[in-house]
Design a protein around this motif. Structure first.
Motif, PDB file in Angstrom:
ATOM      1  N   SER A  59     -28.149 -38.866 -25.446  1.00 18.18           N
ATOM      2  CA  SER A  59     -28.131 -39.490 -23.834  1.00 18.18           C
ATOM      3  C   SER A  59     -26.835 -39.314 -23.509  1.00 18.18           C
ATOM      4  O   SER A  59     -25.876 -40.515 -23.845  1.00 18.18           O
ATOM      5  N   GLY A 111     -25.921 -42.904 -22.043  1.00 22.12           N
ATOM      6  CA  GLY A 111     -26.325 -43.847 -22.850  1.00 22.12           C
ATOM      7  C   GLY A 111     -27.117 -44.976 -21.933  1.00 22.12           C
ATOM      8  O   GLY A 111     -27.400 -46.021 -22.646  1.00 22.12           O
ATOM      9  N   THR A 136     -23.603 -39.867 -27.248  1.00 17.42           N
ATOM     10  CA  THR A 136     -23.465 -40.259 -25.949  1.00 17.42           C
ATOM     11  C   THR A 136     -22.218 -39.904 -25.275  1.00 17.42           C
ATOM     12  O   THR A 136     -21.068 -39.762 -26.087  1.00 17.42           O
ATOM     13  N   ALA A 159     -30.337 -40.618 -31.277  1.00 16.31           N
ATOM     14  CA  ALA A 159     -30.720 -40.571 -29.790  1.00 16.31           C
ATOM     15  C   ALA A 159     -29.496 -39.932 -29.247  1.00 16.31           C
ATOM     16  O   ALA A 159     -28.333 -40.307 -29.174  1.00 16.31           O
ATOM     17  N   LEU A 175     -26.846 -48.017 -25.284  1.00 15.71           N
ATOM     18  CA  LEU A 175     -27.299 -47.101 -26.224  1.00 15.71           C
ATOM     19  C   LEU A 175     -26.336 -47.125 -27.375  1.00 15.71           C
ATOM     20  O   LEU A 175     -26.523 -47.445 -28.550  1.00 15.71           O
ATOM     21  N   ALA A 176     -25.040 -46.856 -26.962  1.00 17.31           N
ATOM     22  CA  ALA A 176     -24.059 -46.616 -28.062  1.00 17.31           C
ATOM     23  C   ALA A 176     -23.772 -48.057 -28.911  1.00 17.31           C
ATOM     24  O   ALA A 176     -23.760 -48.059 -29.834  1.00 17.31           O
ATOM     25  N   SER A 220     -26.250 -42.982 -32.366  1.00 16.84           N
ATOM     26  CA  SER A 220     -26.163 -42.451 -30.862  1.00 16.84           C
ATOM     27  C   SER A 220     -25.459 -41.195 -30.838  1.00 16.84           C
ATOM     28  O   SER A 220     -24.217 -41.380 -31.493  1.00 16.84           O
ATOM     29  N   ASN A 239     -21.756 -44.659 -33.124  1.00 21.48           N
ATOM     30  CA  ASN A 239     -22.119 -43.612 -31.928  1.00 21.48           C
ATOM     31  C   ASN A 239     -21.159 -42.385 -32.230  1.00 21.48           C
ATOM     32  O   ASN A 239     -20.029 -42.626 -32.650  1.00 21.48           O
ATOM     33  N   ALA A 254     -26.547 -48.912 -31.460  1.00 22.15           N
ATOM     34  CA  ALA A 254     -26.340 -48.001 -32.419  1.00 22.15           C
ATOM     35  C   ALA A 254     -25.511 -48.446 -33.756  1.00 22.15           C
ATOM     36  O   ALA A 254     -24.541 -49.272 -33.331  1.00 22.15           O
TER      37      ALA A 254
END
Length: 326
Positions: free
Chosen positions: A101, A104, A127, A99, A134-135, A125, A141, A138
């Motif tokens: 972003s 994040g 980020t 993912a 998000l980080a 992730s 990251n 995961a």
């Protein structure tokens, strides 16, 4: 003193490049244990890498997915908004999600986290905020944070998207090397491209065989040989021994050299003027290898022989050109 418009353009462009180079340089120390873990998770995955991202990160994610797929790691891109409206069904428990972003905190991706966790799907992730939602959700990251966007307003994703793109390339190439991915493997992913043609096409795919193959015996007169060459239109003829093995090759170039020497074409025989045996190819040789032989020895045609040195085909530079090998 005001700067001229042209100087402004140059100054702006150079500043952009400098800032993006700086962003890439800052990635080097981040190729660490987190990066290693990301590689190990992808290599251990039984499924595909599903790349998600939205906006500019989505465009970068799409490219990362394409690079992964063409370098030995099965991958495709899923738009996170579409995933929330049915495309989540494209993702299986064996897959791994990558993912993207910068913040994040992208809502469309955060919405997917409970579903990803419920299915037990591994999440990596990428980020610009290691402390983001998000980080932290995961398994690992990859930090792609930048000090400043190249945009003077520090708003338009520029340095950050470049950093993400480079991190994605680093990931893809590290995986490529770990898998022992070869140029031929790459060609299978690009069969329509020039590289695919160069690496997949074999001599047997383009050589002239059977009735198309011009061939005469040693005792043939030069006049008869020239008639055969004209009929077949390859600019050469194979010369055979009595037992069918290769004796030599006679080409347009040999004819020009014979005429330069004042040879009387009415009475000469082919075995007096041919190139004895000559360079050959085999059917399962890559067409690119045949091209290299021609280039190395500055010749325009090759005889293709079997294991018993019997001619079974021929090809020339025009055949390689038509096939897109050169």
């Amino acid at each position: 003193m005001l700067m001229s418009p042209s100087n402004q353009f140059i100054d702006s462009a150079q500043r952009t490049i400098r800032l993006e180079i700086e962003a890439i340089e800052r990635l080097k120390p981040r190729i660490d244990a987190h990066f290693v873990k990301a590689c190990e998770l992808i290599l251990a995955s039984k499924g595909r890498v599903i790349v998600v991202g939205i906006g500019k990160s989505g465009h970068i994610g799409n490219k990362i997915a394409a690079t992964l797929a063409s370098t030995g790691t099965a991958a495709f891109f899923v738009h996170p908004a579409e995933a929330s409206h049915g495309d989540m069904g494209m993702i299986t428990r064996d897959d791994l999600v990558l993912a993207l972003s910068n913040s994040g905190t992208t809502n469309e991706i955060i919405t997917l986290l409970p579903l990803i966790k419920r299915l037990g799907i591994t999440l990596i992730s990428m980020t610009g905020n290691p402390d983001s939602i998000l980080a932290k959700a995961a398994s690992v990251n990859l930090d792609t944070s930048v000090v400043h966007e190249a945009c003077p307003l520090n708003l338009a994703p520029t340095s950050s998207t470049t950093a993400s793109l480079v991190m994605g390339d680093a990931l893809a190439i590290a995986l490529l090397e770990a898998r022992g991915f070869t140029a031929e493997d790459f060609a299978f992913s690009h069969p329509g491209g020039a590289l695919g043609r160069r690496l997949l096409l074999k001599v047997e795919d383009i050589m002239h065989t059977g009735e198309q193959l011009p061939q005469v015996t040693r005792s043939t007169s030069l006049r008869e040989a020239l008639l055969v060459m004209t009929q077949k239109g390859l600019g050469m003829t194979v010369v055979l021994e009595n037992d069918g093995r290769l004796a030599g090759i006679f080409t347009d170039g040999d004819l020009r050299r014979a005429l330069d020497k004042g040879v009387d074409v009415r009475f000469a025989h082919i075995d007096e003027l041919m190139t004895a045996h000559g360079k050959t190819a085999v059917p399962d040789m890559l067409a690119a290898e045949a091209l290299k032989i021609m280039e190395d020895y500055k010749i325009n045609a090759l005889v293709v022989t079997d294991a018993n040195d019997r001619p079974i085909g021929a090809l020339n530079m025009h055949d390689l050109l038509r096939a897109g090998v050169m």
